[in-house]
Design a protein around this motif. Structure first.
Motif, PDB file in Angstrom:
ATOM      1  N   ILE A  69       0.860  -1.185   0.000  1.00  0.00           N
ATOM      2  CA  ILE A  69       0.000   0.000   0.000  1.00  0.00           C
ATOM      3  C   ILE A  69       0.896   1.234   0.000  1.00  0.00           C
ATOM      4  CG2 ILE A  69      -1.932  -1.212   1.090  1.00  0.00           C
ATOM      5  CD1 ILE A  69      -1.287   0.286   3.698  1.00  0.00           C
ATOM      6  N   ALA A  70       0.398   2.311  -0.545  1.00  0.00           N
ATOM      7  CA  ALA A  70       1.205   3.516  -0.746  1.00  0.00           C
ATOM      8  C   ALA A  70       1.857   4.012   0.539  1.00  0.00           C
ATOM      9  CB  ALA A  70       0.354   4.624  -1.371  1.00  0.00           C
ATOM     10  N   ILE A  71       1.160   3.942   1.653  1.00  0.00           N
ATOM     11  CA  ILE A  71       1.700   4.516   2.890  1.00  0.00           C
ATOM     12  C   ILE A  71       2.672   3.600   3.619  1.00  0.00           C
ATOM     13  CG2 ILE A  71      -0.288   6.029   3.219  1.00  0.00           C
ATOM     14  CD1 ILE A  71      -1.257   4.073   5.421  1.00  0.00           C
ATOM     15  N   SER A  72       2.733   2.330   3.265  1.00  0.00           N
ATOM     16  CA  SER A  72       3.600   1.394   3.995  1.00  0.00           C
ATOM     17  C   SER A  72       5.067   1.693   3.763  1.00  0.00           C
ATOM     18  CB  SER A  72       3.319  -0.048   3.573  1.00  0.00           C
ATOM     19  OG  SER A  72       4.194  -0.943   4.252  1.00  0.00           O
ATOM     20  N   ASN A  73       5.817   1.798   4.843  1.00  0.00           N
ATOM     21  CA  ASN A  73       7.269   1.874   4.721  1.00  0.00           C
ATOM     22  C   ASN A  73       7.777   0.529   4.246  1.00  0.00           C
ATOM     23  OD1 ASN A  73       7.223   4.483   5.643  1.00  0.00           O
ATOM     24  ND2 ASN A  73       8.022   4.010   7.669  1.00  0.00           N
ATOM     25  N   TYR A  74       9.006   0.500   3.790  1.00  0.00           N
ATOM     26  CA  TYR A  74       9.617  -0.713   3.281  1.00  0.00           C
ATOM     27  C   TYR A  74      11.117  -0.616   3.503  1.00  0.00           C
ATOM     28  CZ  TYR A  74      10.352   2.466  -0.645  1.00  0.00           C
ATOM     29  OH  TYR A  74      10.703   3.545  -1.419  1.00  0.00           O
ATOM     30  N   GLY A  75      11.793  -1.724   3.395  1.00  0.00           N
ATOM     31  CA  GLY A  75      13.237  -1.734   3.571  1.00  0.00           C
ATOM     32  C   GLY A  75      13.741  -3.127   3.862  1.00  0.00           C
ATOM     33  N   ASP A  76      15.043  -3.287   3.759  1.00  0.00           N
ATOM     34  CA  ASP A  76      15.605  -4.627   3.916  1.00  0.00           C
ATOM     35  C   ASP A  76      15.695  -5.091   5.367  1.00  0.00           C
ATOM     36  OD1 ASP A  76      17.722  -2.989   4.593  1.00  0.00           O
ATOM     37  OD2 ASP A  76      18.992  -3.636   2.943  1.00  0.00           O
ATOM     38  N   ASN A  77      15.302  -4.285   6.321  1.00  0.00           N
ATOM     39  CA  ASN A  77      15.281  -4.708   7.714  1.00  0.00           C
ATOM     40  C   ASN A  77      13.895  -5.118   8.208  1.00  0.00           C
ATOM     41  OD1 ASN A  77      18.024  -4.560   8.330  1.00  0.00           O
ATOM     42  ND2 ASN A  77      17.908  -2.349   8.598  1.00  0.00           N
ATOM     43  N   PHE A  78      12.918  -5.177   7.303  1.00  0.00           N
ATOM     44  CA  PHE A  78      11.587  -5.653   7.678  1.00  0.00           C
ATOM     45  C   PHE A  78      11.467  -7.112   7.270  1.00  0.00           C
ATOM     46  CE2 PHE A  78      10.814  -0.998   6.949  1.00  0.00           C
ATOM     47  CZ  PHE A  78      10.781  -0.677   8.293  1.00  0.00           C
ATOM     48  N   ASP A  79      10.602  -7.854   7.939  1.00  0.00           N
ATOM     49  CA  ASP A  79      10.601  -9.309   7.848  1.00  0.00           C
ATOM     50  C   ASP A  79       9.467  -9.944   7.061  1.00  0.00           C
ATOM     51  OD1 ASP A  79      12.870  -9.629   9.687  1.00  0.00           O
ATOM     52  OD2 ASP A  79      11.473  -8.789  11.153  1.00  0.00           O
ATOM     53  N   ILE A  80       8.295  -9.337   7.082  1.00  0.00           N
ATOM     54  CA  ILE A  80       7.112  -9.983   6.531  1.00  0.00           C
ATOM     55  C   ILE A  80       6.108  -8.906   6.137  1.00  0.00           C
ATOM     56  CG2 ILE A  80       5.921 -10.222   8.759  1.00  0.00           C
ATOM     57  CD1 ILE A  80       5.119 -13.098   7.872  1.00  0.00           C
ATOM     58  N   ALA A  81       5.189  -9.263   5.260  1.00  0.00           N
ATOM     59  CA  ALA A  81       4.105  -8.362   4.881  1.00  0.00           C
ATOM     60  C   ALA A  81       2.775  -9.050   5.202  1.00  0.00           C
ATOM     61  CB  ALA A  81       4.186  -8.028   3.391  1.00  0.00           C
ATOM     62  N   ALA A  82       1.751  -8.241   5.427  1.00  0.00           N
ATOM     63  CA  ALA A  82       0.425  -8.770   5.762  1.00  0.00           C
ATOM     64  C   ALA A  82      -0.628  -7.785   5.271  1.00  0.00           C
ATOM     65  CB  ALA A  82       0.311  -8.966   7.271  1.00  0.00           C
ATOM     66  N   PRO A  83      -1.884  -8.248   5.181  1.00  0.00           N
ATOM     67  CA  PRO A  83      -2.950  -7.342   4.770  1.00  0.00           C
ATOM     68  C   PRO A  83      -2.996  -6.098   5.658  1.00  0.00           C
ATOM     69  CG  PRO A  83      -3.734  -9.597   4.782  1.00  0.00           C
ATOM     70  CD  PRO A  83      -2.371  -9.608   5.420  1.00  0.00           C
ATOM     71  N   GLY A  84      -3.104  -4.938   5.002  1.00  0.00           N
ATOM     72  CA  GLY A  84      -3.131  -3.684   5.744  1.00  0.00           C
ATOM     73  C   GLY A  84      -3.958  -2.621   5.054  1.00  0.00           C
ATOM     74  N   ALA A  85      -4.898  -3.034   4.209  1.00  0.00           N
ATOM     75  CA  ALA A  85      -5.760  -2.075   3.501  1.00  0.00           C
ATOM     76  C   ALA A  85      -7.219  -2.459   3.717  1.00  0.00           C
ATOM     77  CB  ALA A  85      -5.438  -2.063   2.012  1.00  0.00           C
ATOM     78  N   SER A  86      -8.009  -1.491   4.106  1.00  0.00           N
ATOM     79  CA  SER A  86      -9.447  -1.682   4.309  1.00  0.00           C
ATOM     80  C   SER A  86      -9.743  -2.842   5.259  1.00  0.00           C
ATOM     81  CB  SER A  86     -10.149  -1.900   2.966  1.00  0.00           C
ATOM     82  OG  SER A  86      -9.956  -0.789   2.123  1.00  0.00           O
ATOM     83  N   ILE A  87      -9.067  -2.849   6.390  1.00  0.00           N
ATOM     84  CA  ILE A  87      -9.283  -3.891   7.394  1.00  0.00           C
ATOM     85  C   ILE A  87     -10.385  -3.415   8.333  1.00  0.00           C
ATOM     86  CG2 ILE A  87      -8.246  -5.273   9.225  1.00  0.00           C
ATOM     87  CD1 ILE A  87      -7.085  -5.792   6.378  1.00  0.00           C
ATOM     88  N   TYR A  88     -11.498  -4.110   8.297  1.00  0.00           N
ATOM     89  CA  TYR A  88     -12.660  -3.766   9.107  1.00  0.00           C
ATOM     90  C   TYR A  88     -12.424  -4.247  10.533  1.00  0.00           C
ATOM     91  CZ  TYR A  88     -17.653  -2.798   9.815  1.00  0.00           C
ATOM     92  OH  TYR A  88     -18.853  -2.282  10.225  1.00  0.00           O
ATOM     93  N   SER A  89     -12.475  -3.330  11.482  1.00  0.00           N
ATOM     94  CA  SER A  89     -12.126  -3.683  12.851  1.00  0.00           C
ATOM     95  C   SER A  89     -12.851  -2.784  13.852  1.00  0.00           C
ATOM     96  CB  SER A  89     -10.610  -3.581  13.039  1.00  0.00           C
ATOM     97  OG  SER A  89     -10.172  -2.278  12.753  1.00  0.00           O
TER      98      SER A  89
END
Length: 178
Positions: A69-89
Motif C-alpha cells: 500500500i502507498a503509505i507502507s514503509n519498506y526496507g531490507d530490515n523488515f521481515d514480513i508483509a500482511a494485509p493492511g488495507a481496508s481492514i474492518y475492525s
C-alpha cells in the motif's frame, strides 16, 4: 511478567532508542516473548524502530492484490508483509471502521503468532518466527519496485501451521538477523 507470549507494537520511530532495544532484548531472550512491530506509514525506504531490530518481526502492509500500500514503509530490515488495507475492525464507542496501515498489518501477524504459539506450545520464539517467515506467499511478482524490501512475503497462517520446522530454518532466521 504476566505471561504474554507475543507483544504487538503498532508504533515506531525513525529514532533508535537503546532503552527500547534493551527492553525488547530482555523480553525476547529472558522471557521467550515474540515481538511484532509495524514498519510505519510514511511510504519510504527507512528503518523504523522497533520494527527494524533483528529480534523483532517487522511488518509491511499490502492490499487485497498483495501490492504494497502507498503509505507502507519498506526496507531490507523488515521481515514480513500482511494485509493492511481496508481492514474492518473495532473502533471507539462500540463502532466499527475500515483501517489502513502497518499497524493493522502488524496486529494480523501478532494474532497469527499467538495462534501458532497456542498450537505449538513447546516451540520457542525463534521457532515460531521461523514458521512465520518461512511459510509466506510470494509477493514480488506484483511488487517489482520493492524486491526484497517487504520481507519474505505475505503471511500465510495455513502454511505456517503446516510448515515442517527444521533446525536449518530456525538457524537461518537466527543467524540472518531476520
Amino acid at each position: 511478567q504476566m505471561g504474554a507470549q507475543v507483544i504487538n507494537c503498532s508504533f515506531g520511530s525513525i529514532e533508535f532508542s537503546q532503552a527500547e532495544a534493551d527492553l525488547i532484548q530482555y523480553v525476547t531472550d529472558s522471557m521467550d516473548v515474540l515481538v511484532v512491530a509495524s514498519a510505519g506509514n510514511d511510504g519510504i525506504n527507512t528503518d523504523v524502530f522497533p520494527a527494524s531490530l533483528s529480534n523483532v518481526v517487522g511488518v509491511c502492509a499490502l492490499d487485497e492484490n498483495d501490492q504494497k500500500i502507498a503509505i507502507s514503509n519498506y526496507g531490507d530490515n523488515f521481515d514480513i508483509a500482511a494485509p493492511g488495507a481496508s481492514i474492518y475492525s473495532p473502533y471507539v464507542q462500540n463502532q466499527y471502521s475500515s483501517n489502513n496501515g502497518t499497524s493493522v498489518a502488524a496486529a494480523i501477524v501478532s494474532g497469527s503468532a499467538i495462534l501458532l504459539r497456542s498450537h505449538f506450545p513447546m516451540e520457542n520464539t525463534a521457532q515460531i518466527k521461523a514458521r512465520l517467515l518461512n511459510s509466506t506467499d510470494e509477493i514480488y511478482s506484483v511488487n517489482q519496485a520493492y524486491q526484497n524490501l517487504l520481507g519474505t512475503g505475505r503471511l500465510n497462517l495455513a502454511s505456517a501451521l503446516a510448515y515442517e520446522l527444521n533446525t536449518d530454518a530456525v538457524e537461518f532466521v537466527k543467524n540472518s538477523g531476520i
